[in-house]
Write an enzyme that holds these catalytic residues in place. Structure first.
Site, PDB file in Angstrom:
ATOM      1  N   GLY A  70     -68.059 -12.498  25.502  1.00 39.05           N
ATOM      2  CA  GLY A  70     -67.813 -11.946  24.170  1.00 39.05           C
ATOM      3  C   GLY A  70     -66.424 -11.347  24.045  1.00 39.05           C
ATOM      4  CG  ASP A  71     -65.705  -8.010  22.663  1.00 42.36           C
ATOM      5  OD1 ASP A  71     -66.114  -8.153  21.495  1.00 42.36           O
ATOM      6  OD2 ASP A  71     -66.118  -7.122  23.427  1.00 42.36           O
ATOM      7  CE  LYS A 131     -67.333 -14.151  19.482  1.00 41.41           C
ATOM      8  NZ  LYS A 131     -66.904 -13.329  20.630  1.00 41.41           N
ATOM      9  N   GLY A 167     -68.412  -7.531  16.926  1.00 44.40           N
ATOM     10  CA  GLY A 167     -67.276  -6.815  16.342  1.00 44.40           C
ATOM     11  C   GLY A 167     -66.115  -7.786  16.354  1.00 44.40           C
ATOM     12  CG  HIS A 168     -66.453 -11.292  15.174  1.00 49.51           C
ATOM     13  ND1 HIS A 168     -67.171 -12.354  14.698  1.00 49.51           N
ATOM     14  CD2 HIS A 168     -66.971 -11.026  16.401  1.00 49.51           C
ATOM     15  CE1 HIS A 168     -68.078 -12.711  15.596  1.00 49.51           C
ATOM     16  NE2 HIS A 168     -67.980 -11.910  16.631  1.00 49.51           N
ATOM     17  CB  THR A 169     -60.509  -7.423  15.774  1.00 49.00           C
ATOM     18  OG1 THR A 169     -61.466  -6.678  16.522  1.00 49.00           O
ATOM     19  CG2 THR A 169     -59.425  -6.507  15.243  1.00 49.00           C
ATOM     20  CD  GLN A 176     -73.541 -11.349  20.041  1.00 50.50           C
ATOM     21  OE1 GLN A 176     -74.283 -12.198  19.574  1.00 50.50           O
ATOM     22  NE2 GLN A 176     -73.060 -10.367  19.312  1.00 50.50           N
ATOM     23  CE  LYS A 206     -54.358 -15.154  16.308  1.00 57.26           C
ATOM     24  NZ  LYS A 206     -53.087 -14.926  16.938  1.00 57.26           N
TER      25      LYS A 206
HETATM   26  P1  GDP Z   1     -64.221 -11.195  19.027  1.00 56.63           P
HETATM   27  O1  GDP Z   1     -65.431 -10.348  19.127  1.00 56.63           O
HETATM   28  O2  GDP Z   1     -64.315 -12.430  19.870  1.00 56.63           O
HETATM   29  O3  GDP Z   1     -63.854 -11.514  17.609  1.00 56.63           O
HETATM   30  O4  GDP Z   1     -63.023 -10.342  19.639  1.00 56.63           O
HETATM   31  P2  GDP Z   1     -62.702  -8.784  19.345  1.00 56.63           P
HETATM   32  O5  GDP Z   1     -62.168  -8.651  17.980  1.00 56.63           O
HETATM   33  O6  GDP Z   1     -63.861  -7.955  19.714  1.00 56.63           O
HETATM   34  O7  GDP Z   1     -61.605  -8.504  20.452  1.00 56.63           O
HETATM   35  C1  GDP Z   1     -60.408  -9.226  20.507  1.00 56.63           C
HETATM   36  C2  GDP Z   1     -59.239  -8.219  20.419  1.00 56.63           C
HETATM   37  O8  GDP Z   1     -58.046  -8.876  20.801  1.00 56.63           O
HETATM   38  C3  GDP Z   1     -58.983  -7.719  19.016  1.00 56.63           C
HETATM   39  O9  GDP Z   1     -58.508  -6.398  19.090  1.00 56.63           O
HETATM   40  C4  GDP Z   1     -57.894  -8.653  18.499  1.00 56.63           C
HETATM   41  O10 GDP Z   1     -57.092  -8.060  17.482  1.00 56.63           O
HETATM   42  C5  GDP Z   1     -57.083  -8.855  19.746  1.00 56.63           C
HETATM   43  N1  GDP Z   1     -56.377 -10.127  19.855  1.00 56.63           N
HETATM   44  C6  GDP Z   1     -56.775 -11.367  19.456  1.00 56.63           C
HETATM   45  N2  GDP Z   1     -55.898 -12.294  19.841  1.00 56.63           N
HETATM   46  C7  GDP Z   1     -54.905 -11.648  20.498  1.00 56.63           C
HETATM   47  C8  GDP Z   1     -53.714 -12.082  21.168  1.00 56.63           C
HETATM   48  O11 GDP Z   1     -53.394 -13.253  21.265  1.00 56.63           O
HETATM   49  N3  GDP Z   1     -52.961 -11.101  21.755  1.00 56.63           N
HETATM   50  C9  GDP Z   1     -53.294  -9.781  21.701  1.00 56.63           C
HETATM   51  N4  GDP Z   1     -52.487  -8.905  22.301  1.00 56.63           N
HETATM   52  N5  GDP Z   1     -54.407  -9.345  21.076  1.00 56.63           N
HETATM   53  C10 GDP Z   1     -55.201 -10.269  20.499  1.00 56.63           C
HETATM   54  P1  IMO Z   2     -68.705 -10.149  19.854  1.00 55.15           P
HETATM   55  O1  IMO Z   2     -69.298 -11.055  18.817  1.00 55.15           O
HETATM   56  C1  IMO Z   2     -69.089  -8.252  23.753  1.00 55.15           C
HETATM   57  C2  IMO Z   2     -73.112  -7.136  25.029  1.00 55.15           C
HETATM   58  C3  IMO Z   2     -73.396  -5.651  25.178  1.00 55.15           C
HETATM   59  C4  IMO Z   2     -74.416  -5.680  26.301  1.00 55.15           C
HETATM   60  C5  IMO Z   2     -75.217  -6.953  25.984  1.00 55.15           C
HETATM   61  C6  IMO Z   2     -76.502  -6.697  25.199  1.00 55.15           C
HETATM   62  O2  IMO Z   2     -67.859  -9.068  19.293  1.00 55.15           O
HETATM   63  O3  IMO Z   2     -68.043 -10.943  20.934  1.00 55.15           O
HETATM   64  P2  IMO Z   2     -76.993  -6.101  22.652  1.00 55.15           P
HETATM   65  O4  IMO Z   2     -76.578  -4.934  21.825  1.00 55.15           O
HETATM   66  O5  IMO Z   2     -76.582  -7.422  22.110  1.00 55.15           O
HETATM   67  O6  IMO Z   2     -78.469  -6.072  22.993  1.00 55.15           O
HETATM   68  O7  IMO Z   2     -76.236  -5.893  24.067  1.00 55.15           O
HETATM   69  O8  IMO Z   2     -74.361  -7.769  25.218  1.00 55.15           O
HETATM   70  N1  IMO Z   2     -72.583  -7.553  23.718  1.00 55.15           N
HETATM   71  C7  IMO Z   2     -71.308  -7.876  23.487  1.00 55.15           C
HETATM   72  N2  IMO Z   2     -70.245  -7.828  24.297  1.00 55.15           N
HETATM   73  N3  IMO Z   2     -68.961  -8.726  22.500  1.00 55.15           N
HETATM   74  C8  IMO Z   2     -70.039  -8.801  21.685  1.00 55.15           C
HETATM   75  O9  IMO Z   2     -69.981  -9.393  20.464  1.00 55.15           O
HETATM   76  C9  IMO Z   2     -71.274  -8.328  22.147  1.00 55.15           C
HETATM   77  N4  IMO Z   2     -72.501  -8.242  21.611  1.00 55.15           N
HETATM   78  C10 IMO Z   2     -73.299  -7.784  22.586  1.00 55.15           C
HETATM   79  O10 IMO Z   2     -72.248  -4.939  25.536  1.00 55.15           O
HETATM   80  O11 IMO Z   2     -73.771  -5.886  27.532  1.00 55.15           O
HETATM   81 MG    MG Z   3     -65.937  -8.381  19.537  1.00 53.24          MG
END
Ligand code: GDP
Ligand code: IMO
Ligand code: MG
Length: 430
Positions: free
Chosen positions: A12-13, A16, A40-42, A224, A18
């Site tokens: 996860g994180d 996605k 949490g999609h930023t 995720q 972006k």
């Molecule tokens: P998601 O859950 O897959 O949408 O990812 P998140 O938003 O939780 O986490 C990705 C983080 O990386 C966010 O703070 C984005 O703004 C940041 N991000 C995305 N692409 C880049 C990149 O190429 N470089 C940097 N430095 N940050 C990035």
């Molecule tokens: P995005 O879409 C990262 C992780 C939690 C925990 C496990 C189970 O932003 O990538 P839950 O609340 O789903 O029962 O937690 O999954 N987890 C994530 N980790 N990015 C996420 O979503 C997540 N959604 C759940 O930290 O380990």
């Molecule tokens: Mg996220």
């Protein structure tokens, strides 16, 4: 026009949000098909940072349809807050373009409480986001769940809440020795969301099929990542839904044959948040440095994310599991200052080498990553938009990742902003 799915290949994180925001420009419809407000999609666009938990990341683009599909578990309180904030920022101009499936399940207050109780008093802490995801999906599977369509029918909703609370209150009071819920209060609290939900609730399946028939471009938004998948992830340290491309169909109602391309999202390194095995984790100062440079703190919970080197073993498997047609390689800029960059090419468990992740969670903890070392590039690539402008060592790193994962890189990200993107091939073009 192709229909494209976006899937996280790690824990996860991966970035996605972006990529989905970027690709939404080429789509007509963006649909979320699983998960809930644990996501949490930023998105960083026009100097503004927006974090979305429930509403598809296409919402910042004008004139797109955004759909919360049947496979999602929805918390009306989070939804209300998100809609209010987005409207304040000038988004969701046309309410008719945002649809919520009546078949999506509702996260109830007792789900959130049970999630918290399980984590604090249970035997195995998962490190969940505390959003009630697990208990809501448990109810869905055990056929006790309350769907959006049920919440809109006062009689059905009242009956279902009463039926559920008989069991939930028993568990909360007797097993967890905590305070239960009064049905009347829960019904009253949730009735306040009926008006809002009624505005957006629709037969999203029929809508999506109409879009398909009219050859609209559909973008499936994964939440995720592959190793949080309930079947193929690091069980039990996973989330409670299928996070992989296979679920795009069940969670939206569109057939698997309607999905033409799968973009696999991976960071140029690895991270996870919450408990569970992580073979390439860097517990020392290098991990600390990655967290600092990458600003690795959870978008939903604010928790520090665990960081480590790129793990080609898991990404290679994820490419196969999801049928990835192209990679989006994110956060390459975070590696700018590292003199040497390690990539895990195999695991050693005992005396044996493995090229696939283990089935047994205990073996996962025993994995010794086998690294291949590459030279870093020692200069800033932040904001680079053209492949030609990348340093040679960065190009070598990308090429090696393609070889090791068996997938070509179509998108490279060099910063959080929309513009800091190198597009080698657009998955929407034929
Ligand atoms: P998601 O859950 O897959 O949408 O990812 P998140 O938003 O939780 O986490 C990705 C983080 O990386 C966010 O703070 C984005 O703004 C940041 N991000 C995305 N692409 C880049 C990149 O190429 N470089 C940097 N430095 N940050 C990035
Ligand atoms: P995005 O879409 C990262 C992780 C939690 C925990 C496990 C189970 O932003 O990538 P839950 O609340 O789903 O029962 O937690 O999954 N987890 C994530 N980790 N990015 C996420 O979503 C997540 N959604 C759940 O930290 O380990
Ligand atoms: Mg996220």
């Amino acid at each position: 026009m192709a229909n494209v799915g976006v899937i996280g290949l790690q824990w996860g994180d991966e970035g996605k949000g972006k990529v989905i925001d970027y690709l939404s420009d080429f789509a007509d419809v963006i649909v979320r098909f699983q998960g809930g407000p644990n996501a949490g999609h930023t998105i960083v666009a026009n100097g503004q940072k927006v974090i979305l938990h429930l509403i598809p990341s296409g919402i910042l683009r004008e004139n797109k349809y955004c759909v919360i599909g049947n496979g999602v578990v929805l918390d009306p309180a989070v939804l209300e807050q998100e809609i209010t904030e987005l409207k304040k920022l000038g988004f969701i101009k046309d309410d008719k373009k945002f649809l919520i499936s009546g078949l999506a399940h509702v996260i109830m207050p007792y789900h959130k409480k049970l999630d918290a109780l399980k984590e604090s008093k249970g035997t195995k802490k998962i490190g969940t986001t505390g959003r009630g995801i697990g208990p809501a999906y448990e109810d869905k599977s055990s056929r006790l769940g309350i769907r959006v369509i049920d919440l809109l029918d006062r009689k059905v909703f009242t009956e279902k809440v009463k039926q559920n609370l008989e069991i939930k209150n028993y568990v909360i009071k007797k097993y967890y020795k905590d305070e239960g819920f009064k049905p009347r209060q829960v019904i009253k609290d949730y009735s306040q969301y009926v008006k809002l939900l009624r505005k957006y609730t629709a037969d999203s399946v029929s809508f999506l099929h109409k879009c398909l028939d009219r050859k609209k471009a559909i973008l499936f938004e994964g939440a995720q990542g592959t190793y949080l998948d309930i079947d193929h992830g690091t069980y039990p340290y996973v989330t409670s839904s299928n996070t992989m491309s296979g679920n795009m169909s069940c969670g939206s109602g569109l057939p698997p044959t309607s999905i033409d391309r799968i973009v696999g999202i991976t960071k140029a390194y690895t991270m996870r948040v919450g408990e569970g095995p992580f073979p390439t984790e860097l517990a020392g100062p290098e991990g600390e440095l990655m967290r600092k440079i990458g600003d690795e703190f959870g978008a939903t919970t604010g928790r520090p994310r665990r960081c480590g080197w790129f793990d080609a073993v898991i990404v290679k498997r994820a490419v196969k599991l999801n049928g990835v047609t192209g990679l989006a390689l994110m956060k390459l800029d975070v590696l700018d200052t590292f003199e040497k960059i390690n990539v895990c090419v195999a695991y050693k468990i005992g005396k044996r080498l493995y090229s696939q992740p283990p089935m047994d969670i205990q073996d996962y903890y025993r994995c010794e990553p086998q690294y291949e070392q590459l030279d870093g590039w020692n200069r800033s690539i932040r904001g680079v938009k053209k492949y030609e402008d990348l340093p040679e060592n960065a190009k070598k790193y990308l090429k090696r990742l393609e070889e090791l994962t068996g997938a070509r890189i179509d998108i490279i990200s060099t910063g959080p902003e929309r513009e800091s993107t190198i597009i080698l091939r657009n998955p929407f073009s034929s």
